[in-house]
Design an enzyme around this catalytic site. Structure first.
Site, mmCIF file in Angstrom:
data_model
loop_
_atom_site.group_PDB
_atom_site.id
_atom_site.type_symbol
_atom_site.label_atom_id
_atom_site.label_comp_id
_atom_site.label_asym_id
_atom_site.label_seq_id
_atom_site.Cartn_x
_atom_site.Cartn_y
_atom_site.Cartn_z
ATOM 1 N N ARG A 250 -22.868 24.210 -16.821
ATOM 2 C CA ARG A 250 -21.763 23.854 -17.728
ATOM 3 C C ARG A 250 -20.426 24.299 -17.137
ATOM 4 O O ARG A 250 -19.416 23.631 -17.266
ATOM 5 C CB ARG A 250 -21.966 24.438 -19.133
ATOM 6 C CG ARG A 250 -20.805 24.116 -20.068
ATOM 7 C CD ARG A 250 -21.064 24.218 -21.583
ATOM 8 N NE ARG A 250 -22.105 25.108 -21.974
ATOM 9 C CZ ARG A 250 -22.035 26.441 -22.018
ATOM 10 N NH1 ARG A 250 -20.898 27.059 -21.689
ATOM 11 N NH2 ARG A 250 -23.070 27.176 -22.372
ATOM 12 N N LYS B 116 -14.344 3.041 -16.293
ATOM 13 C CA LYS B 116 -13.673 1.790 -15.957
ATOM 14 C C LYS B 116 -13.466 1.698 -14.439
ATOM 15 O O LYS B 116 -14.424 1.647 -13.711
ATOM 16 C CB LYS B 116 -12.363 1.693 -16.745
ATOM 17 C CG LYS B 116 -12.487 2.117 -18.235
ATOM 18 C CD LYS B 116 -13.366 1.219 -19.058
ATOM 19 C CE LYS B 116 -13.689 1.759 -20.446
ATOM 20 N NZ LYS B 116 -12.591 2.185 -21.258
ATOM 21 N N ASP C 34 -2.675 8.448 -19.900
ATOM 22 C CA ASP C 34 -3.966 7.766 -19.743
ATOM 23 C C ASP C 34 -3.765 6.708 -18.659
ATOM 24 O O ASP C 34 -3.111 5.687 -18.886
ATOM 25 C CB ASP C 34 -4.374 7.149 -21.085
ATOM 26 C CG ASP C 34 -5.702 6.398 -21.014
ATOM 27 O OD1 ASP C 34 -6.114 6.004 -19.915
ATOM 28 O OD2 ASP C 34 -6.302 6.176 -22.086
ATOM 29 N N TYR D 208 -5.428 2.673 -26.707
ATOM 30 C CA TYR D 208 -6.865 2.425 -26.778
ATOM 31 C C TYR D 208 -7.352 2.799 -28.190
ATOM 32 O O TYR D 208 -7.026 3.878 -28.700
ATOM 33 C CB TYR D 208 -7.561 3.281 -25.722
ATOM 34 C CG TYR D 208 -9.052 3.201 -25.791
ATOM 35 C CD1 TYR D 208 -9.708 2.030 -25.438
ATOM 36 C CD2 TYR D 208 -9.816 4.277 -26.233
ATOM 37 C CE1 TYR D 208 -11.077 1.941 -25.514
ATOM 38 C CE2 TYR D 208 -11.190 4.193 -26.301
ATOM 39 C CZ TYR D 208 -11.812 3.018 -25.950
ATOM 40 O OH TYR D 208 -13.174 2.926 -26.022
HETATM 41 C C1 LIG Z 1 -12.351 3.067 -22.385
HETATM 42 C C2 LIG Z 1 -11.041 3.731 -22.533
HETATM 43 C C3 LIG Z 1 -10.938 5.025 -23.056
HETATM 44 C C4 LIG Z 1 -12.148 5.789 -23.562
HETATM 45 O O1 LIG Z 1 -13.019 6.103 -22.549
HETATM 46 P P1 LIG Z 1 -14.625 6.248 -22.745
HETATM 47 O O2 LIG Z 1 -15.091 6.515 -21.364
HETATM 48 O O3 LIG Z 1 -15.114 4.971 -23.330
HETATM 49 O O4 LIG Z 1 -14.817 7.395 -23.687
HETATM 50 C C5 LIG Z 1 -9.680 5.606 -23.113
HETATM 51 N N1 LIG Z 1 -8.577 4.938 -22.710
HETATM 52 C C6 LIG Z 1 -8.634 3.694 -22.216
HETATM 53 C C7 LIG Z 1 -7.387 3.021 -21.786
HETATM 54 C C8 LIG Z 1 -9.862 3.048 -22.120
HETATM 55 O O5 LIG Z 1 -9.905 1.791 -21.652
#
Ligand SMILES: *Cc1c(COP(=O)(O)O)cnc(C)c1O
Length: 381
Positions: free
Chosen positions: A47, A196, A171, A99
């Site tokens: 962890r 992604k 982000d 998001y």
């Molecule tokens: C998918 C996404 C998230 C969340 O991520 P997860 O891996 O699904 O928890 C946050 N911000 C953006 C822009 C995303 O496309």
């Protein structure tokens, strides 16, 4: 080191015992100690740290030009970790075109711990400035925004708060560090849904944070260690493997995205096309400066008719594009934000932001652009 070299070698060493070129998947929860409290290589319990995750975290820090990377079980677990830096009563200013899952985490989970969120359209920075109070501790940005591809000027936001004790977190999921590096523009924290573009193959759910300073990285690591949202070794390996081709993939995503945006813009059935690489995009100039002249694989568009039924019929007819949530993988995906990715945002709020019922979002993959355009053509006709 330049970026194409960094995605392969940044923070990476051959495995010290065997010389294995790739980091092994260390399937172990714990590590033998030499005497009580005396560790062999700094590893104690997975962890806190695991060598496979460590290799990924070092790569993340290298490609985002940060001091420390951290890998999480999902993008939202990474966001959750950032918010745990704050205390009840603190205020957060976030973009209004976020998001959907970030919006849900903020308003339905953290709001009940008395964190106060204000959602603002960051194209008007004076409105952002007016919303700042003594209790504002964090600015949370997404650029380009999801799904309307609006841009926020990271450098200008950083400048605006530079004399205050406010963290700026970005982000960076949509652009990826190949196209945009927020820490270089002065931000404090970069967050990724590594599910992604970083992973890139739609085979793993993962998240990442990169901190600009060691000190902030240490605080975030403490929260991650104390609350446990780590990424497992198998998934860490997959993301690390994905990162090695990030530069190549982002080039093709961007080439295809640009071609498809241009095609859609000319099509008589299409209303608006939201893609920062189009000269018609209201933030095209900022995009060219901030995104290094290539604009990624994400775009969205509306129908001239404005009809939800047109978007549904179109989505049902696609053959090469898969109708699915998520984005950033090698394969092209199509999505209806109002019923899929952004369903967690209330309808009146969606209408206010501009997520209309005829809006379609595309994650353009790395297939041949000709095949993708033929698929759009047949679905539109
Ligand atoms: C998918 C996404 C998230 C969340 O991520 P997860 O891996 O699904 O928890 C946050 N911000 C953006 C822009 C995303 O496309």
């Amino acid at each position: 080191m330049n970026f194409n070299t960094k995605v392969i070698h940044g923070g990476q060493q051959p495995e010290p015992h065997t010389g294995a070129v790739n980091v092994p998947v260390f399937l172990t929860s714990t590590f033998a100690q030499e005497s009580p409290g005396k560790l062999r290589n700094g590893y104690e319990y997975s962890r806190g740290a695991n060598p496979t995750r460590q290799a990924l975290e070092d790569s993340l820090a290298a490609i985002e030009n940060g001091a420390r990377g951290l890998a999480f079980g999902s993008g939202l677990a990474a966001t959750d970790c950032v918010l745990k830096l704050l205390s009840p009563g603190d205020e957060i200013i976030a973009g209004d075109d976020l998001y959907g899952g970030s919006y849900r985490l903020f308003t339905r989970l953290f709001a009940k711990y008395n964190l106060k969120f204000t959602f603002i359209d960051f194209s008007d920075l004076s409105a952002v400035e007016a919303a700042i109070t003594d209790r504002t501790k964090l600015i949370w940005l997404e650029t380009p925004t999801n799904p309307l591809m609006k841009l926020i000027d990271i450098e200008a936001v950083v400048k605006m708060v530079s004399d205050r004790d406010i963290l700026v977190a970005v982000d960076n999921t949509f652009a990826s560090p190949y196209i945009q590096r927020p820490l270089d523009l002065g931000a404090d924290i970069v967050m990724h849904s590594a599910t992604k573009y970083l992973g890139g193959h739609s085979d793993v759910v993962a998240g990442a944070l990169v901190a600009k300073t060691e000190e902030l990285g240490e605080q975030l690591h403490f929260i991650q260690f104390a609350s446990g949202g780590i990424l497992g070794p198998h998934d860490s390996y997959l993301v690390l493997r994905g990162i090695k081709t990030l530069a190549l993939r982002m080039q093709r995503h961007s080439e295809n995205g640009q071609k498809i945006a241009a095609y859609l813009e000319e099509h008589p059935a299409i209303g608006k096309v939201f893609y920062p690489g189009l000269e018609s995009h209201p933030h095209h100039e900022l995009a060219t400066r901030q995104m290094k002249g290539i604009y990624g694989g994400m775009l969205s568009f509306t129908f001239k008719s404005g009809e939800k039924t047109d978007s549904f019929r179109f989505l049902e007819k696609l053959k090469v594009f898969t109708l699915a949530e998520s984005l950033g993988g090698v394969e092209s995906l199509a999505n209806h934000p109002a019923t899929m990715t952004h369903a967690s945002i209330p309808a009146d709020k969606r209408a206010e932001i501009g997520i209309t019922d005829d809006l379609v979002r595309l994650s353009v993959g790395i297939e041949d652009a000709e095949d993708l355009i033929l698929d759009l053509e047949q679905a539109l006709s």
